[in-house]
Design an enzyme around this catalytic site. Structure first.
Site, PDB file in Angstrom:
ATOM      1  N   GLY A   8       0.804  -1.209   0.000  1.00  0.00           N
ATOM      2  CA  GLY A   8       0.000   0.000   0.000  1.00  0.00           C
ATOM      3  C   GLY A   8       0.835   1.256   0.000  1.00  0.00           C
ATOM      4  N   GLY A  10      -0.396   4.511   0.329  1.00  0.00           N
ATOM      5  CA  GLY A  10      -1.158   5.655   0.805  1.00  0.00           C
ATOM      6  C   GLY A  10      -0.598   6.224   2.089  1.00  0.00           C
ATOM      7  N   GLY A  12      -1.078   5.388   5.211  1.00  0.00           N
ATOM      8  CA  GLY A  12      -0.579   4.373   6.125  1.00  0.00           C
ATOM      9  C   GLY A  12       0.672   3.682   5.622  1.00  0.00           C
ATOM     10  N   SER A  34       2.868  -1.175  -4.367  1.00  0.00           N
ATOM     11  CA  SER A  34       1.614  -0.460  -4.616  1.00  0.00           C
ATOM     12  C   SER A  34       1.167  -0.712  -6.051  1.00  0.00           C
ATOM     13  CB  SER A  34       1.796   1.044  -4.387  1.00  0.00           C
ATOM     14  OG  SER A  34       0.598   1.746  -4.677  1.00  0.00           O
ATOM     15  N   ALA A  78      -0.315  -6.111  -5.653  1.00  0.00           N
ATOM     16  CA  ALA A  78      -0.425  -7.474  -5.125  1.00  0.00           C
ATOM     17  C   ALA A  78      -1.661  -8.147  -5.701  1.00  0.00           C
ATOM     18  CB  ALA A  78      -0.501  -7.451  -3.606  1.00  0.00           C
ATOM     19  N   CYS A 159     -17.052   5.848   5.941  1.00  0.00           N
ATOM     20  CA  CYS A 159     -16.291   7.100   5.888  1.00  0.00           C
ATOM     21  C   CYS A 159     -17.261   8.204   5.502  1.00  0.00           C
ATOM     22  CB  CYS A 159     -15.159   6.967   4.877  1.00  0.00           C
ATOM     23  SG  CYS A 159     -13.978   8.318   4.906  1.00  0.00           S
ATOM     24  N   GLY A 320      -7.057   9.771   9.816  1.00  0.00           N
ATOM     25  CA  GLY A 320      -5.610   9.880   9.643  1.00  0.00           C
ATOM     26  C   GLY A 320      -4.839   9.809  10.943  1.00  0.00           C
ATOM     27  N   CYS A 353     -10.525  14.845  13.349  1.00  0.00           N
ATOM     28  CA  CYS A 353     -10.852  15.108  11.944  1.00  0.00           C
ATOM     29  C   CYS A 353     -11.116  16.583  11.725  1.00  0.00           C
ATOM     30  CB  CYS A 353     -12.086  14.297  11.537  1.00  0.00           C
ATOM     31  SG  CYS A 353     -12.480  14.422   9.781  1.00  0.00           S
ATOM     32  N   LYS A 388      -7.192  22.947   7.395  1.00  0.00           N
ATOM     33  CA  LYS A 388      -7.146  21.843   6.436  1.00  0.00           C
ATOM     34  C   LYS A 388      -6.133  22.137   5.322  1.00  0.00           C
ATOM     35  CE  LYS A 388      -8.903  17.867   4.977  1.00  0.00           C
ATOM     36  NZ  LYS A 388     -10.334  17.519   4.904  1.00  0.00           N
TER      37      LYS A 388
END
Length: 428
Positions: A8, A10, A12, A34, A78, A159, A320, A353, A388
């Site tokens: 991954g 991103g 994380g 990725s 993957a 989300c 996040g 957030c 932000k």
């Protein structure tokens, strides 16, 4: 020498690769895999969809930046994880052996679970930067011939913040274009009430978000199950508190963005002991898989049970701040295992957030994420929009320079302190 593979690219995955480099031994190596050649700052996708950002503004070339910081990069993606063999089968047919595996793939977007949903159907998406680019093309055409909008999140979504953000950002953009009066807008959500967010609400998110939507003349339907979406109409069943049909809605639109439910990627599904029936990775308090102790999971790809039973299924968000906390715990625990120590680090599982509304916003803090909480706070104001923007710059810089500091925690907590001070100044 140990080989740690991170799946991954991103928030994380890249963060974990950097923190692993700081936590492991000098002779160990890290490879990030990725299916995309770039990192994308996903929280900025709503801005891309209305042309407030370009794709290049919020993406970074992984093949350029990762080797500079001692992390190998493989862009094949993957196709299957074989945990019993300590091997990842890649998209190009080759395999990559590992001593430790960190799964940070994010989710697969389950558009196919609802007829007509998604970019290949009749609604737009902001879950991926390329989806947001496509949505912007549709948005520009829509603004030349405006009409009704349907926006929100379908049953099983986990989300909800970005759905609220995008509704408000569209409203702000339409007002800037002086065509808001031509656009009736309806927010459709599986949540039992506005501001539930999959976590039972945080602070006064119910009141703050309802007020924001009333002020912007956005109607809403809660406890909503999207049955199907036609090219110009969404068919929605509103249920009562017992989950029984209460009202059928046929909502016409000229533009629609609906967040889908998530599931684990195909490479992880149907692997007994590794993933649950939805394909999410099973982890313990150390982010470690109980069946395969050399496999860890961080971020949206891990399994977290819903907070409570709701009339329409809602998932649990992974923000996040929480992801960064999982990343730190994982990197430190692998470092301990490499030194023949037992893992001791646990993620904090707090939710923080910043929800941008285009010219203002709502911030909320839940510590821990699930109630009862030690901190349960929310606030609103223009400062959230400014925060932000600042945080976007902070995090993109982190990826470019290979920083291991908890940028999310440090930046957001500092900005939230500003918000709390303003709350006190305004309300005593």
């Amino acid at each position: 020498m140990a080989h740690i593979v991170v799946l991954g690219g991103g928030i994380g995955g890249v963060s974990c690769a950097y923190e692993l480099k700081a936590a492991i031994r000098a002779e160990d190596r890290v490879t990030l895999v990725s299916n995309k050649p770039f990192f994308q700052f996903t929280p900025s996708n709503p801005w891309v969809a209305v042309n407030w950002r370009k794709k290049n503004d919020i993406t970074i070339d992984l093949n350029e930046v990762l080797p500079r910081h001692g992390v190998a990069f493989n862009g094949a993606g993957a196709s299957r994880v074989h945990p019993q063999e300590n091997r990842v089968e890649l998209g190009d047919g080759t395999s990559l052996a590992y001593d430790y595996l960190v799964i940070a793939t994010g989710p697969e977007l389950a558009f196919d679970e609802i007829e007509g949903l998604g970019p290949n159907g009749n609604t737009q998406s902001i879950c991926d930067v390329d989806h947001a680019v496509t949505a912007n093309g549709r948005w520009e055409a829509f603004c030349k011939d405006p009409g009704p909008i349907v926006v929100g999140a379908v049953q099983g979504a986990s989300c909800y913040g970005p759905a609220y953000e995008f509704a408000m950002i569209m409203d702000a953009d339409l007002r800037q274009r002086r065509i808001r009066d031509k656009v009736p807008m309806t927010f459709v959500t599986a949540e039992p009430y506005i501001g539930h967010l999959g976590v039972g609400g945080i602070g006064d998110t119910k009141g703050l978000l309802e007020s924001a939507m009333r002020q912007r003349h956005i109607k809403w339907v809660t406890n909503a199950k999207v049955d199907k979406v036609e090219p110009d109409k969404a068919f929605v069943t509103e249920v009562d508190d017992d989950g029984k049909p209460k009202k059928a809605h046929e909502l016409p639109f000229k533009f629609s963005m609906m967040l889908p439910a998530f599931r684990g990627i195909a490479a992880l599904r149907n692997i007994e002991g590794l993933s649950n029936p939805r394909g999410f990775v099973i982890v313990d308090k150390h982010q470690r898989n109980p069946r395969y102790p050399n496999v860890f999971g961080v971020g949206v790809c891990i399994a977290i049970p819903p907070l409570e039973q709701t009339p329409v299924p809602v998932g649990v968000p992974k923000t996040g701040f929480m992801i960064e906390s999982m990343v730190t715990a994982t990197a430190l625990n692998i470092g301990q295992l490499l030194r023949n120590e037992q893992p001791t680090n646990e993620a904090t599982w707090n939710a923080i957030c910043l929800a941008d509304f285009g010219d203002s916003g709502v911030a909320f803090v839940a510590m821990p994420q699930n109630p009862p909480r030690n901190v349960n706070w929310s606030s609103s104001g223009r400062w959230v929009h400014v925060a932000k923007i600042a945080f976007e710059k902070y995090f993109l810089r982190k990826i470019r320079i290979g920083a291991t500091e908890p940028y999310y925690e440090r930046a957001v907590m500092r900005l939230l302190d500003i918000g709390k001070v303003r709350d006190v100044a305004q309300h005593g």
